[in-house]
Design a protein around this motif. Sequence first.
Motif, short mmCIF file in Angstrom:
data_model
loop_
_atom_site.label_atom_id
_atom_site.label_comp_id
_atom_site.label_asym_id
_atom_site.label_seq_id
_atom_site.Cartn_x
_atom_site.Cartn_y
_atom_site.Cartn_z
N UNK A 97 0.52 12.38 -87.05
CA UNK A 97 1.79 11.25 -86.98
C UNK A 97 1.47 10.10 -88.05
N UNK A 98 0.40 9.77 -88.30
CA UNK A 98 0.13 8.81 -89.29
C UNK A 98 0.34 9.34 -90.60
N UNK A 99 -0.09 10.55 -90.90
CA UNK A 99 0.06 11.40 -92.17
C UNK A 99 1.64 11.41 -92.59
N UNK A 210 -9.93 2.45 -95.53
CA UNK A 210 -10.69 2.87 -94.28
C UNK A 210 -10.56 1.85 -93.36
N UNK A 211 -10.67 2.06 -92.00
CA UNK A 211 -11.11 0.85 -90.91
C UNK A 211 -11.70 1.58 -89.73
N UNK A 225 -9.27 6.93 -92.51
CA UNK A 225 -9.01 6.72 -93.76
C UNK A 225 -7.97 7.34 -94.24
N UNK A 226 -7.10 6.56 -95.13
CA UNK A 226 -5.87 6.99 -95.72
C UNK A 226 -6.15 6.98 -97.18
N UNK A 245 -2.46 1.78 -89.38
CA UNK A 245 -3.90 2.21 -89.21
C UNK A 245 -4.47 1.65 -87.91
N UNK A 246 -4.25 0.47 -87.86
CA UNK A 246 -4.62 -0.28 -86.60
C UNK A 246 -4.24 0.28 -85.26
#
Length: 265
Positions: A97-99, A210-211, A225-226, A245-246
């Motif tokens: 979903x993030x991608x 990255x987080x 990471x993105x 990302x959070x």
Amino acid sequence: MDRPSEPVDLTNKSVVKAARLLRGLAHHGSGASVTVLAAESGIARPTAFRLLSTLEREGLVHRVENNYSLGWELARLGRLADPHSGLVSRVQPALDELAAELSETVTLAVPTPGHDFDIVAEATGPHVVGVAVHKIVGQRFPLHATSTGKTLLAELAPEQVRELLPETLEAFASRTIVDREALLRELKEVHEQGYAVIDNELEEELLSVSRPVRDSAGAVAAVLTVEGPRYRFGRARIPSALQSMQATAARVAELLWHGEDGTPV
């Protein structure tokens, strides 16, 4: 027409509590007392004592006087297990979903005992082309030239970083940080801001951010990471990417350590 039956909750609460005690023990390298473990796990001391006694009989914990530690049988079972198969299946939808939202490559890495990391899952957006790295699960990458590596190094004391890395670091691209002291200064910023960035450091025209994904004790359990080519995923996109990302990092943590009903497992 009959109403569909409600799903049956098959959760065994005693097993859930035992798992929480084992996870708690993992944060105490030299062991811990039942009082400490009960308090940290939110379990009544008599219940924790009964569970630990049972785990001791099965070899899953070891006791010396009043001090408990992880046991030999747990270590044996761990060597037989695939360390990432269950993790990947649980978090892959969140990564996908993030991608799709960011239209870039997303990866999840887990730290290893030697202060390195394994990339265990990845997802790609609909137009990932160019310099972005493909099929990177299982590959090895340098700590100092990746945002994942910087995220993990930022958790260490400067003395540990100096022991781990040489004074002069290998260059991979035009902006790779090759001086260890310069890297330490950046790691301080990474620790303070809660995320790491590389820009033309691993590959030319590659940017990644990255987080960390933290467990209930605050330790880094994984790194999200993105990454993408700078012409598309430039520095102007970092703030919005970090917000997305959070949310994903929080969701990954929920998937890893909580059941479907939101209770700790």
